[in-house]
Design a protein around this motif. Sequence first.
Motif, PDB file in Angstrom:
ATOM      1  N   ASN A 283       2.358   2.316 -21.157  1.00 46.67           N
ATOM      2  CA  ASN A 283       2.788   3.035 -22.093  1.00 46.67           C
ATOM      3  C   ASN A 283       4.142   2.956 -22.198  1.00 46.67           C
ATOM      4  O   ASN A 283       5.028   3.283 -21.010  1.00 46.67           O
ATOM      5  N   ALA A 284       5.055   2.738 -23.248  1.00 46.62           N
ATOM      6  CA  ALA A 284       6.600   2.699 -23.084  1.00 46.62           C
ATOM      7  C   ALA A 284       7.341   3.875 -22.571  1.00 46.62           C
ATOM      8  O   ALA A 284       8.233   3.642 -21.774  1.00 46.62           O
ATOM      9  N   LEU A 285       6.670   5.150 -22.920  1.00 45.07           N
ATOM     10  CA  LEU A 285       7.302   6.257 -22.364  1.00 45.07           C
ATOM     11  C   LEU A 285       7.043   6.487 -20.905  1.00 45.07           C
ATOM     12  O   LEU A 285       8.099   6.936 -20.194  1.00 45.07           O
ATOM     13  N   ASP A 286       5.744   5.993 -20.579  1.00 50.53           N
ATOM     14  CA  ASP A 286       5.705   6.091 -18.812  1.00 50.53           C
ATOM     15  C   ASP A 286       6.521   5.003 -18.251  1.00 50.53           C
ATOM     16  O   ASP A 286       7.084   5.373 -17.253  1.00 50.53           O
ATOM     17  N   LEU A 287       6.721   3.936 -18.957  1.00 43.30           N
ATOM     18  CA  LEU A 287       7.268   2.813 -18.385  1.00 43.30           C
ATOM     19  C   LEU A 287       8.724   3.362 -18.095  1.00 43.30           C
ATOM     20  O   LEU A 287       9.443   2.903 -16.996  1.00 43.30           O
ATOM     21  N   PHE A 288       9.353   3.704 -19.308  1.00 41.60           N
ATOM     22  CA  PHE A 288      10.776   4.323 -19.311  1.00 41.60           C
ATOM     23  C   PHE A 288      10.980   5.397 -18.058  1.00 41.60           C
ATOM     24  O   PHE A 288      12.035   5.620 -17.392  1.00 41.60           O
ATOM     25  N   ALA A 289       9.986   6.136 -17.788  1.00 41.44           N
ATOM     26  CA  ALA A 289      10.014   7.354 -17.153  1.00 41.44           C
ATOM     27  C   ALA A 289      10.259   6.785 -15.568  1.00 41.44           C
ATOM     28  O   ALA A 289      11.077   7.159 -14.709  1.00 41.44           O
ATOM     29  N   TRP A 290       9.305   5.696 -15.225  1.00 38.47           N
ATOM     30  CA  TRP A 290       9.348   5.163 -13.921  1.00 38.47           C
ATOM     31  C   TRP A 290      10.600   4.348 -13.661  1.00 38.47           C
ATOM     32  O   TRP A 290      11.348   4.311 -12.728  1.00 38.47           O
ATOM     33  N   ARG A 291      11.170   3.649 -14.962  1.00 38.63           N
ATOM     34  CA  ARG A 291      12.217   2.830 -14.764  1.00 38.63           C
ATOM     35  C   ARG A 291      13.445   3.946 -14.229  1.00 38.63           C
ATOM     36  O   ARG A 291      14.158   3.594 -13.302  1.00 38.63           O
ATOM     37  N   PHE A 292      13.657   5.140 -14.648  1.00 37.69           N
ATOM     38  CA  PHE A 292      14.758   6.015 -14.372  1.00 37.69           C
ATOM     39  C   PHE A 292      14.446   6.664 -13.006  1.00 37.69           C
ATOM     40  O   PHE A 292      15.553   6.853 -12.296  1.00 37.69           O
ATOM     41  N   VAL A 293      13.275   6.817 -12.806  1.00 35.35           N
ATOM     42  CA  VAL A 293      12.856   7.395 -11.377  1.00 35.35           C
ATOM     43  C   VAL A 293      13.423   6.371 -10.304  1.00 35.35           C
ATOM     44  O   VAL A 293      13.933   6.760  -9.313  1.00 35.35           O
ATOM     45  N   ILE A 294      12.737   5.170 -10.450  1.00 38.72           N
ATOM     46  CA  ILE A 294      13.352   4.102  -9.725  1.00 38.72           C
ATOM     47  C   ILE A 294      15.034   4.014  -9.646  1.00 38.72           C
ATOM     48  O   ILE A 294      15.536   3.845  -8.554  1.00 38.72           O
ATOM     49  N   ALA A 295      15.528   3.988 -10.719  1.00 38.50           N
ATOM     50  CA  ALA A 295      17.025   3.742 -10.922  1.00 38.50           C
ATOM     51  C   ALA A 295      17.741   4.991 -10.207  1.00 38.50           C
ATOM     52  O   ALA A 295      18.634   4.660  -9.581  1.00 38.50           O
ATOM     53  N   ALA A 296      17.384   6.013 -10.757  1.00 33.35           N
ATOM     54  CA  ALA A 296      18.030   7.159  -9.766  1.00 33.35           C
ATOM     55  C   ALA A 296      17.928   7.388  -8.284  1.00 33.35           C
ATOM     56  O   ALA A 296      18.752   7.733  -7.594  1.00 33.35           O
ATOM     57  N   ALA A 297      16.664   6.888  -7.881  1.00 40.20           N
ATOM     58  CA  ALA A 297      16.626   6.683  -6.281  1.00 40.20           C
ATOM     59  C   ALA A 297      17.474   5.593  -5.704  1.00 40.20           C
ATOM     60  O   ALA A 297      18.006   6.012  -4.950  1.00 40.20           O
ATOM     61  N   LEU A 298      17.563   4.570  -6.378  1.00 39.36           N
ATOM     62  CA  LEU A 298      18.434   3.452  -6.075  1.00 39.36           C
ATOM     63  C   LEU A 298      19.694   4.026  -5.947  1.00 39.36           C
ATOM     64  O   LEU A 298      20.716   3.983  -5.007  1.00 39.36           O
ATOM     65  N   ALA A 299      20.394   4.644  -6.875  1.00 36.62           N
ATOM     66  CA  ALA A 299      21.670   5.190  -7.244  1.00 36.62           C
ATOM     67  C   ALA A 299      21.852   6.145  -6.122  1.00 36.62           C
ATOM     68  O   ALA A 299      22.887   6.250  -5.647  1.00 36.62           O
ATOM     69  N   ALA A 300      20.825   6.980  -5.901  1.00 33.43           N
ATOM     70  CA  ALA A 300      21.089   8.090  -4.876  1.00 33.43           C
ATOM     71  C   ALA A 300      21.434   7.524  -3.569  1.00 33.43           C
ATOM     72  O   ALA A 300      22.171   8.111  -2.537  1.00 33.43           O
ATOM     73  N   LEU A 301      20.717   6.562  -3.113  1.00 37.39           N
ATOM     74  CA  LEU A 301      20.717   5.705  -1.788  1.00 37.39           C
ATOM     75  C   LEU A 301      22.115   5.060  -1.924  1.00 37.39           C
ATOM     76  O   LEU A 301      22.719   5.046  -0.658  1.00 37.39           O
ATOM     77  N   TRP A 302      22.678   4.434  -2.989  1.00 37.59           N
ATOM     78  CA  TRP A 302      23.915   3.716  -2.912  1.00 37.59           C
ATOM     79  C   TRP A 302      25.054   4.881  -2.531  1.00 37.59           C
ATOM     80  O   TRP A 302      25.881   4.878  -1.716  1.00 37.59           O
ATOM     81  N   TRP A 303      24.807   6.024  -3.209  1.00 37.19           N
ATOM     82  CA  TRP A 303      25.696   7.195  -3.339  1.00 37.19           C
ATOM     83  C   TRP A 303      25.668   7.737  -1.843  1.00 37.19           C
ATOM     84  O   TRP A 303      26.565   7.906  -1.177  1.00 37.19           O
ATOM     85  N   ARG A 304      24.783   7.901  -1.297  1.00 36.71           N
ATOM     86  CA  ARG A 304      24.291   8.399   0.287  1.00 36.71           C
ATOM     87  C   ARG A 304      25.069   7.584   1.234  1.00 36.71           C
ATOM     88  O   ARG A 304      25.462   7.983   2.097  1.00 36.71           O
ATOM     89  N   LEU A 305      25.083   6.207   0.978  1.00 34.71           N
ATOM     90  CA  LEU A 305      25.333   5.120   2.003  1.00 34.71           C
ATOM     91  C   LEU A 305      27.047   5.238   1.881  1.00 34.71           C
ATOM     92  O   LEU A 305      27.628   4.799   2.905  1.00 34.71           O
ATOM     93  N   LEU A 306      27.608   5.313   0.691  1.00 37.86           N
ATOM     94  CA  LEU A 306      29.061   5.083   0.326  1.00 37.86           C
ATOM     95  C   LEU A 306      29.870   5.903   0.291  1.00 37.86           C
ATOM     96  O   LEU A 306      31.094   6.087   0.632  1.00 37.86           O
TER      97      LEU A 306
END
Length: 312
Positions: free
Chosen positions: A34-57
């Motif tokens: 479902n598109a809403l589920d897919l977009f929810a996981w999209r932003f969960v993954i993107a937020a996790a990657l951004a948080a990792l980038w933020w933590r490293l830099l």
Amino acid sequence: MRHATLNAVLMSGFVLCWSSGFIGSELASRAPLNALDLFAWRFVIAAALAALWWRLLDRRPVALSAWLREMAVGALTIGGYLLCVVLAIGEGVSASVTALITAQQPLLAAAIATLWLREQLPAAAWLGLGVAGSGVVLCIAGDWQGAGGAGWAYALPLLAVISVTLGSVLAARRPSGLGLAASLTAQLSAAALIFGVAAAGAGGLALPGSALLTWQTLGWLVLLSSFGGYGFFTVCLRRLGVNAVSSAIYLTPPVTLAWSAGMFGEHVAPLQLGGMALALAGVTLALLAQRRGRHTRGAAHYPRRPGGGECA
């Protein structure tokens, strides 16, 4: 010259990646998940990657007020904006028409400023607004059959316009002072929260599963649309300002149209092509009139010498 080249590269990247979001929404509507589920996981993954980038830099502490401000920006420019786009495309509104409607954001903002804030708008700019609006109506008429008669769905991109306009103004007028990695983490987290709630309200948040198209769509949305689109959006907004970014959005409908035709083989009706050309012509007329009006008002503020010449 170097700054001009860099600005051109940044704006080109913004237009391309911003357009990819509309294509990603179309891909999401065709994926097994479902598109809403897919977009929810999209932003969960993107937020996790951004948080990792933020933590490293960048490990500097962040004030709660700055974090909440960035989350408010993300809730408007990402969460609310894309939720309306996803729902519209899910109801059958084409990606190119959705892009065209949402690209009217600066013109809507100018009209609101004129009506509510009593700012002056030249007559030629009002003519441009009318021409652009007529073009949008023609595109909607050409796209109506694909939406299955769900005329109310065309109001959703207008709500998206209101949401992203409010978020852009908030980001420009009350900057948080956070770095890019921290800003993206806060904004993407807010979007993940909004889509998580929307998915839960629509029947629960399902796992992505193993379907190849689902993961291809997630990769497209996370890399191109999230980090590309909103990364370029944030950088361009800080470097060039709201007006430049808003003007660049006008280039997204033809890019989205070409992309949709190439990827999905969508038939473009002559009425839609004519409407898009008319809308772009009206936008150009309105922008030129507004720029000319600003220059005229600015020149009027200079004191004049007795001989009539303006002071340097």
